[in-house]
Design an enzyme around this catalytic site. Structure first.
Site, PDB file in Angstrom:
ATOM      1  N   GLY A   1       2.065  -5.095   7.651  1.00 31.31           N
ATOM      2  CA  GLY A   1       1.183  -5.956   6.869  1.00 31.31           C
ATOM      3  C   GLY A   1       0.011  -6.273   7.834  1.00 31.31           C
ATOM      4  N   SER A   2      -0.558  -7.663   7.542  1.00 28.09           N
ATOM      5  CA  SER A   2      -1.689  -7.875   8.377  1.00 28.09           C
ATOM      6  C   SER A   2      -1.342  -8.139   9.456  1.00 28.09           C
ATOM      7  CB  SER A   2      -2.432  -9.106   7.247  1.00 28.09           C
ATOM      8  OG  SER A   2      -1.560 -10.184   7.669  1.00 28.09           O
TER       9      SER A   2
ATOM     10  N   GLU B   1       4.035  -3.526  12.488  1.00 26.01           N
ATOM     11  CA  GLU B   1       2.976  -2.397  12.217  1.00 26.01           C
ATOM     12  C   GLU B   1       1.973  -3.112  11.586  1.00 26.01           C
ATOM     13  OE1 GLU B   1       2.478   0.481  13.552  1.00 26.01           O
ATOM     14  OE2 GLU B   1       4.467   0.265  14.343  1.00 26.01           O
TER      15      GLU B   1
ATOM     16  N   LYS C   1      12.436  -7.926   1.513  1.00 25.91           N
ATOM     17  CA  LYS C   1      11.187  -8.662   0.629  1.00 25.91           C
ATOM     18  C   LYS C   1       9.867  -7.856   0.676  1.00 25.91           C
ATOM     19  CE  LYS C   1       7.550 -11.515   0.605  1.00 25.91           C
ATOM     20  NZ  LYS C   1       6.936 -10.934  -0.358  1.00 25.91           N
TER      21      LYS C   1
ATOM     22  N   VAL D   1      -0.297 -12.336   9.472  1.00 26.88           N
ATOM     23  CA  VAL D   1       1.052 -12.456   9.213  1.00 26.88           C
ATOM     24  C   VAL D   1       2.303 -11.840  10.166  1.00 26.88           C
ATOM     25  CG1 VAL D   1       2.930 -12.256   7.522  1.00 26.88           C
ATOM     26  CG2 VAL D   1       0.402 -12.763   6.732  1.00 26.88           C
ATOM     27  N   GLY D   2       1.649 -10.724  10.552  1.00 24.09           N
ATOM     28  CA  GLY D   2       2.606 -10.402  11.743  1.00 24.09           C
ATOM     29  C   GLY D   2       2.812 -11.094  13.072  1.00 24.09           C
TER      30      GLY D   2
ATOM     31  N   GLU E   1     -11.068  -4.316  10.146  1.00 29.03           N
ATOM     32  CA  GLU E   1     -10.379  -3.322   9.274  1.00 29.03           C
ATOM     33  C   GLU E   1     -10.791  -3.736   7.685  1.00 29.03           C
ATOM     34  OE1 GLU E   1      -6.143  -3.883   8.428  1.00 29.03           O
ATOM     35  OE2 GLU E   1      -5.968  -1.596   8.499  1.00 29.03           O
TER      36      GLU E   1
ATOM     37  N   ASN F   1       0.748  -1.314   0.103  1.00 28.05           N
ATOM     38  CA  ASN F   1      -0.057   0.313   0.017  1.00 28.05           C
ATOM     39  C   ASN F   1       0.890   1.273   0.240  1.00 28.05           C
ATOM     40  OD1 ASN F   1       0.619  -0.450   2.674  1.00 28.05           O
ATOM     41  ND2 ASN F   1      -1.094   0.826   3.487  1.00 28.05           N
TER      42      ASN F   1
ATOM     43  N   CYS G   1      -3.215   2.114   6.449  1.00 31.30           N
ATOM     44  CA  CYS G   1      -3.625   1.452   7.881  1.00 31.30           C
ATOM     45  C   CYS G   1      -4.248   2.663   8.637  1.00 31.30           C
ATOM     46  CB  CYS G   1      -2.440   0.614   8.304  1.00 31.30           C
ATOM     47  SG  CYS G   1      -1.035   1.310   8.152  1.00 31.30           S
TER      48      CYS G   1
ATOM     49  N   GLN H   1      -8.200  -7.960  -3.205  1.00 32.67           N
ATOM     50  CA  GLN H   1      -8.699  -6.913  -2.420  1.00 32.67           C
ATOM     51  C   GLN H   1      -9.852  -6.360  -2.590  1.00 32.67           C
ATOM     52  OE1 GLN H   1      -6.708  -6.144  -0.138  1.00 32.67           O
ATOM     53  NE2 GLN H   1      -7.642  -4.359   0.735  1.00 32.67           N
TER      54      GLN H   1
END
Ligand code: SIN
Length: 490
Positions: free
Chosen positions: A231-232, A253, A178, A235-236, A387, A155, A287, A334
């Protein structure tokens, strides 16, 4: 060579090279699903292994270059990026759909971040402390953490990687980067600027690939001492669990569900403008985007009217069209997610005031969703809780500042929040009681300045902060040094 037949390569040890996998990932233009922008490497773990090994080896060289000289490399990179702002913005708009004005603004934001951290090479890197032994010198010295893994989202494909890379580099760390595959070409262009600025081979490495392979491998790697992720939440949490297993530092974040409160004394034109901008800008794919508006019941109808009028003026379309205010969602996935949330809102009984449907005609080939606004939303509805990451806003009524703050805080997220009021007492109550890392008075929920800490509370982050001086905490570790004079015999 950055590219081979529109196939963008990895960058390891100062060289552009293909993945050993022999496979690539296609990058599509979300404004026109038939257009392939290019291909990036679908790297494998051997590619990653090579990049981490070279970053580890080069650490010895890079950390022994003076921080002032390291700053000069960053200055040079900033100059190159500035010269290439149009070229980089163009590819970012093609890859993820954000309007050209915004992607160009993002490159310039990256330039400002690089210049801020370049100067950091001339600033304090430790302290002198009083010692209880009067002749001793007791000091602290900040030193690099080591090899840093950077996992960045699509984003903000320019500003976010740069706000991670610039501090990591100035403090003497080497990098394996990455990026999100959707914006892997923009990432290659950024890395080319670092390369052209003369960074020693091996300091900055780029490995494109799937998150499940390269993101996971980077988080698991025992030679990666710190990992910075945006990211999400799902995954975080995996990144954090992997980093913890081998004692690496991590910084996350993640999401937001950012509220605005509009009190009865607010300037309604100003509040409506920034609420609409906050929700719709960049197609709501920030975000920090505004997603819930708590409006005092005495001004609700008037505020709603202005908001709807402003939303109706927004033009959605291809990011290269100068009259457009926002572009498509970044991918099919998305769009399906956002449309799914809109359907859920309707199913759960919210009233749709505008938008809601995917766009037809010329825009049918892209992932376009117009500004979408709901009312009659309750706190327990999915669209008030999760979100969405799309141009969707929920309007809700409140009758006091206390009620508004309680409802605003009723979320697992805590990134950004704003109040619109001219009453200083209400503003202070909000500053004290709102549970977010970013607090705005009469401002939009989005945005960040390079010199200021950025990050959230609760599930929005790992409680760490990025940018400004806060970055020093993450990208350095500390030595406490005691120098004891040897008593002279004579
Ligand atoms: C973000 O929201 O993802 C980045 C910060 C901003 O510019 O709002």
């Amino acid at each position: 060579m950055l590219t081979n037949n529109n196939e963008y390569l990895n960058f390891v040890n100062g060289k552009w090279q293909p993945s050993r996998s022999g496979s690539t990932i296609e990058v599509f233009n979300p404004a026109n699903r038939d257009e392939v922008v290019g291909r990036v490497q679908a790297s494998n773990l051997e590619d990653l292994e090579e990049a981490v090994a070279i970053a580890k080896e080069t650490l010895q060289i890079w950390k022994n270059i003076s921080s002032v000289d390291r700053g000069n490399f960053l200055h040079k990179t900033a100059d190159i990026l500035e010269e290439r702002a149009d070229e980089i913005a163009e590819i970012a708009t093609k890859e993820m759909g954000k309007i050209f004005r915004d992607t160009k603004g993002e490159v310039l934001r990256g330039v400002a971040i690089l210049r801020y951290y370049a100067q950091e090479g001339m600033r304090q890197m430790g302290e002198v402390l009083p010692s209880s032994h009067k002749s001793n010198l007791l000091i602290t010295k900040r030193v690099p953490v080591g090899v840093v893994g950077i996992i960045s989202p699509w984003n903000f494909p320019i500003a976010i990687p740069i706000w991670k890379m610039a501090p990591a580099l100035i403090y003497g760390n080497t990098i394996v980067f990455k990026p999100a595959s959707e914006t892997g070409i923009t990432a290659a262009k950024i890395i080319q600027a670092f390369h052209d600025a003369g960074f020693p081979a091996g300091v900055v490495n780029l490995v494109n690939g799937r998150g499940s392979v390269i993101g996971q491998g980077l988080s698991d790697h025992p030679d990666v001492q710190a990992i910075s992720f945006t990211g999400s939440n799902s995954v975080g949490n995996q990144v954090a669990a992997s980093a913890l297993k081998h004692g690496a530092k991590f910084q996350l974040e993640m999401g937001g569900k950012n509220p605005v409160i509009i009190m009865d004394d607010a300037d309604l034109e100003h509040a409506a403008e920034l609420t609409v901008q906050g929700a719709m800008k960049q197609t709501g794919q920030r975000c920090t985007a505004t997603s819930r508006a708590y409006i005092h019941e005495s001004i609700y109808d008037e505020f709603k009217k202005i908001v709807l009028q402003k939303a109706s003026l927004l033009k959605v379309g291809n990011g290269f069209d100068q009259n457009v205010d926002f572009g498509p969602l970044a991918s099919k996935q998305q769009m399906n997610t956002v449309v799914g949330y809109i359907e859920k809102g309707l199913e759960e009984g919210a009233t749709l005031l505008c938008g809601g449907e995917s766009l037809k005609g010329d825009l049918e080939k892209g992932y376009f969703v117009p500004p979408t606004i709901f009312e009659n939303v309750t706190q327990d509805m999915t669209i008030a809780k999760e979100e969405i990451f799309g141009p969707v806003l929920a309007l809700m009524k409140i009758n006091s500042i206390e009620e508004a703050i309680e409802m605003a805080n009723d979320t697992k997220y805590g990134l950004s929040a704003s109040i619109f009021t001219n009453d200083i007492t209400r503003a202070f109550t909000f500053i004290n009681d709102i549970e977010t890392g970013l607090v705005q008075i009469n401002g939009e929920t989005g945005g960040a300045e390079p010199q200021a800490p950025f990050g959230g509370m609760k599930d929005s982050s790992s409680q760490s902060r990025e940018q400004g001086q806060a970055a020093k905490e993450f990208y350095t570790t500390m030595k406490t040094i005691t120098i004891t004079p040897v008593p002279s015999n004579g």
